[in-house]
Design an enzyme around this catalytic site. Structure first.
Site, PDB file in Angstrom:
ATOM      1  NE  ARG A  13      -0.503  -0.455   4.959  1.00  0.00           N
ATOM      2  CZ  ARG A  13      -1.080  -0.858   6.086  1.00  0.00           C
ATOM      3  NH1 ARG A  13      -2.346  -1.236   6.067  1.00  0.00           N
ATOM      4  NH2 ARG A  13      -0.405  -0.883   7.213  1.00  0.00           N
ATOM      5  CG  ASP A  61       9.862  -9.354  11.024  1.00  0.00           C
ATOM      6  OD1 ASP A  61      10.300  -8.205  10.800  1.00  0.00           O
ATOM      7  OD2 ASP A  61       9.691  -9.800  12.179  1.00  0.00           O
ATOM      8  CB  SER A 140      11.130  10.835   6.485  1.00  0.00           C
ATOM      9  OG  SER A 140      10.347  11.902   6.995  1.00  0.00           O
ATOM     10  CE1 TYR A 153       9.096   7.222   9.774  1.00  0.00           C
ATOM     11  CE2 TYR A 153       9.356   9.609   9.717  1.00  0.00           C
ATOM     12  CZ  TYR A 153       9.049   8.418   9.079  1.00  0.00           C
ATOM     13  OH  TYR A 153       8.712   8.412   7.748  1.00  0.00           O
ATOM     14  CB  ALA A 155      17.024   8.505  15.442  1.00  0.00           C
ATOM     15  CB  ALA A 156      14.771   5.044  12.099  1.00  0.00           C
TER      16      ALA A 156
END
Length: 244
Positions: A13, A61, A140, A153, A155-156
């Site tokens: 999605r 996963d 992002s 988020y 940091a990732a």
């Protein structure tokens, strides 16, 4: 001409699904990865297959390195080669950092950063042996500037940018490009929790005056995979409507 292949993570999605449709329409054989959204992934695959495109689905996963290895092996067994890897899968967590549990931190990092590392590592030798390939990551705008109440988020996603830029230098001598797109506020299910009013305000804060669409990001990914982008590597492309 030999058909090129692409593996898109988190493709059931949102941005991933838009990328699957865009790359299929451009003639790629597409591997649609999903973790838990099986029905959506299968519905997308059925629609693309009915339209005459070459598609397969793979489940994994991405926080589990063995499952990632098996996923890539499965794609190679079916498509014989892998030309493009798009690391799109991710999740968000909103709240004060002091309220985030260890488990929530690890879950987010597993999906947003560890999974990118595992996927890149799994395709590394295959692409190097062929002296060709494209790796595209999805970060992002918050990975570039950081966002209040989205520290983990941010940091990732900052880690994804660092990994992308370092890997571009490492893989460049093998003819492989590695680039990143950093979306702004995109109209997807992941952002739906913000609510209509907050989304409206974010659209007003965006210089172009609207939210981004999954297709906006997908078209940028397609360009980065194209021959026209052959001399681009280590770049972070902001698909944010001028927000940053």
């Amino acid at each position: 001409m030999e058909q090129k292949t692409v593996l898109i993570t988190g493709a059931a999605r949102g941005i991933g699904a838009a990328a699957a449709r865009t790359f299929a329409a451009a003639g790629y054989a597409v591997a649609i990865h999903y973790h838990t959204s099986e029905s959506e992934a299968l519905a997308l695959a059925d629609a693309l297959t009915a339209a005459g495109h070459t598609v397969m689905t793979v489940q994994a996963d991405l926080s589990d390195p063995e499952q990632v290895r098996q996923m890539v092996d499965n794609v190679l067994d079916n498509f014989c080669q892998l030309d493009i890897l798009i690391c799109n899968a991710g999740r968000s967590w909103t709240g004060l950092l002091c309220d985030m549990s260890d488990r929530e931190w690890r879950t987010l990092m597993g999906a947003d950063l560890d999974g990118v590392f595992y996927c890149c590592r799994a395709v590394y030798r295959h692409m190097v042996s062929r002296k060709t390939g494209r790796i595209l990551t999805v970060s992002s705008m918050w990975g570039r500037s950081g966002a209040s109440c989205e520290a983990a988020y941010s940091a990732a996603k900052a880690g994804v940018i660092g990994l992308t830029q370092a890997l571009a230098k490492e893989l460049g001598p093998s003819g492989i490009t590695v680039n990143c797109v950093a979306p702004g506020v995109i109209d997807t299910q992941m952002n739906a929790h913000l609510g209509p009013q907050a989304l409206h305000e974010l659209a007003e804060e965006t210089p172009l005056g609207r939210l981004g669409t999954p297709e906006d990001v997908a078209s940028t990914l397609l360009f980065l995979a194209s021959p026209e982008a052959a001399f681009l590597t280590g770049q972070v492309i902001g698909v944010d409507g001028g927000f940053l």
